[in-house]
Design an enzyme around this catalytic site. Structure first.
Site, PDB file in Angstrom:
ATOM      1  N   VAL A 236      46.080  34.413  45.422  1.00 20.93           N
ATOM      2  CA  VAL A 236      46.152  35.638  44.607  1.00 20.93           C
ATOM      3  C   VAL A 236      45.757  35.310  43.165  1.00 20.93           C
ATOM      4  O   VAL A 236      45.590  34.159  42.805  1.00 20.93           O
ATOM      5  CB  VAL A 236      47.575  36.244  44.626  1.00 20.93           C
ATOM      6  CG1 VAL A 236      48.030  36.466  46.049  1.00 20.93           C
ATOM      7  CG2 VAL A 236      48.575  35.350  43.893  1.00 20.93           C
ATOM      8  N   ASN A 237      45.628  36.343  42.330  1.00 20.62           N
ATOM      9  CA  ASN A 237      45.476  36.105  40.891  1.00 20.62           C
ATOM     10  C   ASN A 237      46.422  37.037  40.138  1.00 20.62           C
ATOM     11  O   ASN A 237      47.054  37.902  40.737  1.00 20.62           O
ATOM     12  CB  ASN A 237      44.015  36.250  40.451  1.00 20.62           C
ATOM     13  CG  ASN A 237      43.492  37.653  40.666  1.00 20.62           C
ATOM     14  OD1 ASN A 237      43.975  38.599  40.064  1.00 20.62           O
ATOM     15  ND2 ASN A 237      42.516  37.799  41.555  1.00 20.62           N
ATOM     16  N   ARG A 238      46.503  36.852  38.813  1.00 20.85           N
ATOM     17  CA  ARG A 238      47.557  37.520  38.035  1.00 20.85           C
ATOM     18  C   ARG A 238      47.183  38.916  37.544  1.00 20.85           C
ATOM     19  O   ARG A 238      47.919  39.517  36.766  1.00 20.85           O
ATOM     20  CB  ARG A 238      47.923  36.658  36.824  1.00 20.85           C
ATOM     21  CG  ARG A 238      48.936  35.575  37.153  1.00 20.85           C
ATOM     22  CD  ARG A 238      49.208  34.734  35.916  1.00 20.85           C
ATOM     23  NE  ARG A 238      49.327  35.538  34.711  1.00 20.85           N
ATOM     24  CZ  ARG A 238      48.792  35.220  33.526  1.00 20.85           C
ATOM     25  NH1 ARG A 238      48.081  34.129  33.394  1.00 20.85           N
ATOM     26  NH2 ARG A 238      48.968  36.005  32.488  1.00 20.85           N
TER      27      ARG A 238
ATOM     28  N   ALA B 292      39.856  42.191  39.646  1.00 23.06           N
ATOM     29  CA  ALA B 292      39.733  40.738  39.500  1.00 23.06           C
ATOM     30  C   ALA B 292      39.491  40.164  40.895  1.00 23.06           C
ATOM     31  O   ALA B 292      40.432  39.867  41.632  1.00 23.06           O
ATOM     32  CB  ALA B 292      41.003  40.164  38.882  1.00 23.06           C
TER      33      ALA B 292
END
Ligand code: CTP
Length: 228
Positions: free
Chosen positions: A38-40, A107
């Site tokens: 995942v990313n933030r 993103a």
């Protein structure tokens, strides 16, 4: 490099370009049945852009990734959810032909576990685990290559401040889009933003410093409306 300048007087999106597609939030790339890469990203900026577009009366579709933030409820817009880059790719392929402007704020992961993904939970092992990752396809660049001349594409670039401009100019060329919104990494998951928009025609326009994402969304839509 031209000095960053403020945009000229706000305009509205030309009536011929009234259908806006906005992507927002992170992707989750599955490793197995319960784990993901995942990313933030919070999706906040894309959500604000979709809400602002809808308040202006534009037909707006928001493709929203797995985030804790809810889509806006006080403005009429279509919301569809995605989890992985593959889901997002499928939705974009289906929806983009019926839209005029794409604002690609999602993103998107650059790498994902190489298929096939484990359908069960991978058991713990004393030897450790090595994941093999493959690059994801460049969704924005791919869409730009098969868009109509009347469609407008805007991408984002999240970069460390020292290579923000150089990287944004490179992405603008490589992806073949009309504009790239470049913002420093500290913007991620924040309520405020400082950004510069790099245009295909060479203009580079800085947003007011450290504004709320809601304010920035309105400012950006004014600029996008001016793309010829
Ligand atoms: N993007 C995309 N598909 C990907 C990766 C990114 O469509 N597989 C889009 C993002 O939504 C964003 C823009 O491309 O609008 C730039 O994303 P970024 O991750 O900064 O750029 P990359 O193309 O991944 O380049 P790099 O990782 O080298 O910075």
């Amino acid at each position: 490099m031209p000095d960053p300048v403020r945009p000229t007087a706000p305009t509205t999106i030309p009536t011929a370009r009234r259908r806006l597609l906005v992507t927002a939030g992170p992707t989750h790339e599955p490793i197995d049945a319960v784990r993901s890469i995942v990313n933030r990203s919070s999706g906040r900026l894309g959500i604000e852009i979709a809400a602002a577009a809808s308040r202006r009366g534009l037909e707006t579709t928001l493709l929203l990734g797995p985030t804790a933030l809810d889509p806006p409820v006080d403005t009429p817009l279509t919301v569809a959810r995605f989890r992985s880059t593959a889901d997002l790719s499928e939705s974009l392929d289906r929806l983009w032909p019926d839209h005029d402007v794409l604002i690609m704020a999602a993103a998107v992961a650059d790498y994902r576990p190489r298929a096939p993904v484990e359908t069960e939970k991978i058991p713990r092992s004393a030897e450790g685990l090595t994941l093999e990752l493959e690059p994801t396809p460049d969704l924005l660049g791919g869409l730009a290559g098969r868009s109509r001349d009347d469609q407008v594409l805007v991408g984002f670039a999240l970069e460390p401040p020292d290579r923000l401009a150089e990287s944004a100019r490179r992405k603008l060329r490589r992806k073949g889009v009309h504009a790239i919104v470049a913002n420093p990494i500290r913007t991620l998951d924040s309520e405020r933003i400082t950004a510069t928009v790099f245009f295909r025609d060479g203009r580079e326009i800085a947003a007011p410093e450290d504004v709320s994402k809601r304010h920035f969304a309105e400012w950006l839509l004014d600029l996008v409306a001016q793309i010829g």
